[in-house]
Design an enzyme around this catalytic site. Structure first.
Site, PDB file in Angstrom:
ATOM      1  CB  SER A 132      -6.291  60.918  -9.562  1.00  0.00           C
ATOM      2  OG  SER A 132      -6.934  61.259  -8.361  1.00  0.00           O
TER       3      SER A 132
HETATM    4  N1  SAM Z   1      -9.485  64.889  -6.998  1.00  0.00           N
HETATM    5  C1  SAM Z   1      -8.033  65.269  -7.001  1.00  0.00           C
HETATM    6  C2  SAM Z   1      -7.486  65.724  -8.086  1.00  0.00           C
HETATM    7  O1  SAM Z   1      -8.164  66.014  -9.231  1.00  0.00           O
HETATM    8  O2  SAM Z   1      -6.467  66.493  -8.072  1.00  0.00           O
HETATM    9  C3  SAM Z   1      -7.032  64.342  -6.185  1.00  0.00           C
HETATM   10  C4  SAM Z   1      -7.378  63.956  -4.752  1.00  0.00           C
HETATM   11  S1  SAM Z   1      -6.248  63.593  -3.818  1.00  0.00           S
HETATM   12  C5  SAM Z   1      -5.982  61.775  -4.587  1.00  0.00           C
HETATM   13  C6  SAM Z   1      -7.143  63.196  -2.379  1.00  0.00           C
HETATM   14  C7  SAM Z   1      -7.682  64.216  -1.676  1.00  0.00           C
HETATM   15  O3  SAM Z   1      -8.614  63.858  -0.569  1.00  0.00           O
HETATM   16  C8  SAM Z   1      -6.198  64.905  -0.834  1.00  0.00           C
HETATM   17  O4  SAM Z   1      -6.211  66.200  -1.395  1.00  0.00           O
HETATM   18  C9  SAM Z   1      -6.544  64.753   0.646  1.00  0.00           C
HETATM   19  O5  SAM Z   1      -6.163  65.985   1.160  1.00  0.00           O
HETATM   20  C10 SAM Z   1      -8.138  64.693   0.509  1.00  0.00           C
HETATM   21  N2  SAM Z   1      -8.731  64.171   1.553  1.00  0.00           N
HETATM   22  C11 SAM Z   1      -8.410  63.132   2.490  1.00  0.00           C
HETATM   23  N3  SAM Z   1      -9.262  63.105   3.346  1.00  0.00           N
HETATM   24  C12 SAM Z   1     -10.252  63.934   3.218  1.00  0.00           C
HETATM   25  C13 SAM Z   1     -11.337  64.372   4.072  1.00  0.00           C
HETATM   26  N4  SAM Z   1     -11.749  63.625   5.193  1.00  0.00           N
HETATM   27  N5  SAM Z   1     -12.145  65.183   3.589  1.00  0.00           N
HETATM   28  C14 SAM Z   1     -11.710  65.943   2.659  1.00  0.00           C
HETATM   29  N6  SAM Z   1     -10.654  65.782   1.790  1.00  0.00           N
HETATM   30  C15 SAM Z   1     -10.015  64.571   2.267  1.00  0.00           C
END
Ligand code: SAM
Length: 228
Positions: free
Chosen positions: A76
């Site tokens: 993000s």
């Molecule tokens: N917080 C992260 C960072 O600091 O890098 C950024 C997160 S990224 C915007 C969103 C993440 O949510 C992705 O890695 C994606 O694979 C994960 N995601 C989406 N749906 C999910 C789920 N049901 N359970 C776990 N992770 C999930």
């Protein structure tokens, strides 16, 4: 400090350069009122974002925007991490759940806010990303974050209840299991929508659930049982 010979056309990577860029970014986030508190400012100055981005993007680590981390996912933008940290009002010693580990950067920042007596559980659906995040956290000497692989739309029952829960992807609505796994007087932050969404703060007070919108944002979708 790592100095690299630019005449070899190799990547220029200097600790001093990263430190200066980090300070400049933090100053801008403070000036633009994304960072409001000293504790969030200190966390941003402490955690090296360059440790959480792929090698080929390290020189862009302090640009205030999301960057690719593989599997079509992103780390993000720093201003978004700052908005979420300020909204959650994290206290030392709290138990926190993050849905969407990604690179591990956001969890690393939150680990500073919760302090060594606090703990962050973070759940990621892609095993590859979870493994890289675990390594990134280890390389940054973070010891109070546990990375779990699974469907975070269902929360993480094993360690409930949580003082704070935050979702780092866009959910169709606030997932009920997350509300259930929140402590009384706990706070939950969820981007609600599909990609373009509203950041929704949910507070649990006894039987009462209060919600308010904190403004628009853009996130990759939450996938899974309570996702898109
Ligand atoms: N917080 C992260 C960072 O600091 O890098 C950024 C997160 S990224 C915007 C969103 C993440 O949510 C992705 O890695 C994606 O694979 C994960 N995601 C989406 N749906 C999910 C789920 N049901 N359970 C776990 N992770 C999930």
């Amino acid at each position: 400090m790592v100095e690299v010979n630019i005449y070899d056309n190799t990547v220029v990577r200097s600790e001093r350069m990263f430190n200066t860029s980090r300070e400049q970014l933090v100053n801008r986030l403070v000036k633009d009122s994304y960072i409001k508190s000293d504790i969030v400012k200190k966390a941003f100055l402490t955690i090296p974002r360059e440790n959480f981005v792929p090698e080929y993007l390290k020189l862009q680590a302090y640009v205030d925007r999301p960057l690719e981390i593989g599997k079509g996912q992103t780390i993000s933008a720093p201003h978004m991490v700052a908005i979420m940290c300020e909204a959650l009002d994290i206290q030392k010693g709290q138990k926190i759940l993050e849905i969407g580990t990604g690179s591990g950067y956001h969890a690393a920042i939150v680990s500073q806010l919760a302090g060594e007596k606090g703990h962050i559980y973070t759940i990621e659906r892609f095993e590859d990303l979870a493994k890289t995040a675990e390594q990134n956290l280890k390389n940054t000497d973070i010891t109070n974050v546990t990375v779990v692989v699974g469907d975070g739309s269902e929360g993480l029952k094993k360690y409930e209840p949580y003082d704070r829960i935050y979702v780092t992807c866009a959910a169709p609505s606030v997932p009920n299991p997350l509300i259930d796994q929140l402590k009384d007087h706990g706070k939950l932050l969820t981007p609600v929508g599909s990609m373009y969404c509203e950041l929704q703060l949910t507070e649990k007070k006894g039987q009462e659930i209060q919600s308010k919108d904190l403004g628009g944002c853009v996130f990759v979708p939450l996938v899974g049982k309570y996702g898109h």
